[in-house]
Motif scaffolding. Structure first.
Motif, short mmCIF file in Angstrom:
data_model
loop_
_atom_site.label_atom_id
_atom_site.label_comp_id
_atom_site.label_asym_id
_atom_site.label_seq_id
_atom_site.Cartn_x
_atom_site.Cartn_y
_atom_site.Cartn_z
N ARG A 183 3.86 1.11 -30.75
CA ARG A 183 2.97 0.91 -31.21
C ARG A 183 3.14 1.73 -32.39
O ARG A 183 2.78 1.86 -33.62
N GLU A 184 4.04 3.12 -32.72
CA GLU A 184 4.29 3.52 -33.92
C GLU A 184 5.09 2.43 -35.03
O GLU A 184 4.68 2.67 -36.16
N ILE A 185 5.61 1.75 -34.45
CA ILE A 185 6.45 0.13 -35.19
C ILE A 185 4.97 -0.89 -36.05
O ILE A 185 5.27 -1.14 -37.09
N ALA A 186 4.26 -0.88 -35.11
CA ALA A 186 2.87 -1.94 -35.39
C ALA A 186 2.20 -1.09 -36.39
O ALA A 186 1.93 -1.50 -37.60
N LEU A 187 2.23 0.15 -36.09
CA LEU A 187 1.09 0.89 -37.25
C LEU A 187 1.92 0.95 -38.30
O LEU A 187 1.08 1.15 -39.65
N GLY A 188 2.83 1.54 -38.29
CA GLY A 188 4.48 1.30 -39.54
C GLY A 188 3.90 0.53 -40.24
O GLY A 188 4.11 0.24 -41.32
N LEU A 189 4.40 -0.59 -39.71
CA LEU A 189 4.06 -2.23 -40.72
C LEU A 189 2.50 -2.02 -41.06
O LEU A 189 2.31 -3.08 -41.88
N TYR A 190 1.97 -1.90 -40.49
CA TYR A 190 0.47 -2.48 -40.47
C TYR A 190 -0.35 -1.41 -41.74
O TYR A 190 -0.84 -1.47 -43.40
N GLY A 191 0.77 0.33 -41.76
CA GLY A 191 0.27 1.14 -43.13
C GLY A 191 0.92 0.07 -44.30
O GLY A 191 1.35 0.80 -45.38
N GLU A 192 2.67 -0.38 -44.17
CA GLU A 192 3.58 -0.91 -45.61
C GLU A 192 2.71 -1.97 -45.90
O GLU A 192 3.00 -2.14 -47.40
N VAL A 193 1.71 -3.09 -45.06
CA VAL A 193 1.18 -4.15 -45.84
C VAL A 193 0.02 -3.14 -46.51
O VAL A 193 -0.08 -4.15 -47.92
N LYS A 194 -0.77 -2.59 -45.98
CA LYS A 194 -1.72 -1.86 -46.94
C LYS A 194 -0.87 -1.49 -48.42
O LYS A 194 -1.70 -1.41 -49.00
N GLU A 195 -0.01 -0.89 -48.05
CA GLU A 195 -0.04 0.11 -49.25
C GLU A 195 0.78 -1.70 -49.97
O GLU A 195 0.39 -0.95 -51.29
N TYR A 196 1.88 -1.96 -49.69
CA TYR A 196 2.27 -2.96 -50.88
C TYR A 196 0.81 -3.69 -51.56
O TYR A 196 0.99 -3.88 -52.50
N SER A 197 -0.19 -4.57 -50.88
CA SER A 197 -1.41 -4.19 -51.05
C SER A 197 -2.10 -4.05 -52.27
O SER A 197 -2.69 -4.77 -52.71
N GLY A 198 -1.93 -2.50 -52.21
CA GLY A 198 -3.06 -1.71 -53.05
C GLY A 198 -4.39 -1.82 -52.47
O GLY A 198 -5.62 -1.44 -53.43
N GLN A 199 -4.21 -2.53 -51.36
CA GLN A 199 -6.15 -3.11 -50.98
C GLN A 199 -6.40 -1.73 -49.84
O GLN A 199 -5.85 -1.49 -48.73
N THR A 200 -7.32 -1.57 -50.14
CA THR A 200 -8.35 -0.16 -48.99
C THR A 200 -8.91 -1.18 -47.83
O THR A 200 -8.88 -1.20 -46.36
N VAL A 201 -9.12 -3.06 -47.92
CA VAL A 201 -9.73 -3.89 -47.03
C VAL A 201 -8.78 -4.78 -47.92
O VAL A 201 -8.95 -5.27 -48.33
N LEU A 202 -8.52 -5.69 -46.73
CA LEU A 202 -7.08 -6.63 -46.20
C LEU A 202 -8.20 -7.56 -46.62
O LEU A 202 -9.26 -7.77 -46.66
N ASP A 203 -7.39 -9.16 -47.48
CA ASP A 203 -8.32 -9.84 -47.40
C ASP A 203 -7.98 -10.70 -46.63
O ASP A 203 -9.13 -12.38 -46.41
N ASP A 204 -7.37 -10.86 -45.34
CA ASP A 204 -7.32 -11.83 -44.41
C ASP A 204 -7.04 -10.77 -42.81
O ASP A 204 -6.61 -9.68 -43.28
N ASP A 205 -6.75 -11.79 -41.60
CA ASP A 205 -7.09 -10.57 -40.90
C ASP A 205 -5.55 -10.70 -41.26
O ASP A 205 -4.49 -11.25 -41.32
N LEU A 206 -5.36 -8.78 -39.79
CA LEU A 206 -3.73 -8.40 -39.30
C LEU A 206 -3.59 -8.37 -38.71
O LEU A 206 -3.99 -6.74 -38.14
N THR A 207 -2.61 -9.04 -37.35
CA THR A 207 -2.43 -8.55 -36.46
C THR A 207 -0.92 -8.15 -35.92
O THR A 207 -0.39 -9.26 -36.74
#
Length: 115
Positions: free
Chosen positions: A77-101
């Motif tokens: 669970r923590e790996i999944a949340l960490g990856l999600y956080g890295e993607v959001k931080e990388y893109s610099g977006q608070t709302v992503l353009d596409d679904d992220l699963t």
């Protein structure tokens, strides 16, 4: 493809030619099998992960691998949340353009029994 990060530091992109995460009515699906070993981490993800971008450069598979390697000692669970956080931080977006699963599967080490 799904990613399998092995305990020895290697990884493989595994695919049977199908979408691993997601279902589409107009596609045919087939089964495939992979042998997993203690310490392996399997990463299933949608294209919202790889295609999240900053200045036209996608997050991509290499960043997934780097992130999961860094977090592999954590619960799935923590790996999944960490990856999600890295993607959001990388893109610099608070709302992503596409679904992220993201789905993370960890293979636990075999328990040693004393006899």
């Amino acid at each position: 493809p799904m990613l399998i990060l092995h305990d020895d530091g290697t990884y493989e992109e595994a695919s049977c030619g199908n979408t691993v995460l997601g279902i589409f009515e107009d596609r045919e699906y087939s089964e495939c099998f992979r042998t997993l070993h203690p310490g392996d981490v399997v990463v299933l993800y949608t294209d919202g992960v790889t295609e999240a971008n900053r200045d036209g450069i996608e997050f991509g598979i290499p960043r997934i691998i780097t992130t999961v390697r860094k977090l592999r000692h954590l619960p799935a669970r923590e790996i999944a949340l960490g990856l999600y956080g890295e993607v959001k931080e990388y893109s610099g977006q608070t709302v992503l353009d596409d679904d992220l699963t993201v789905v993370i599967i960890k293979v636990f080490p075999e328990e040693k029994t004393t006899g």
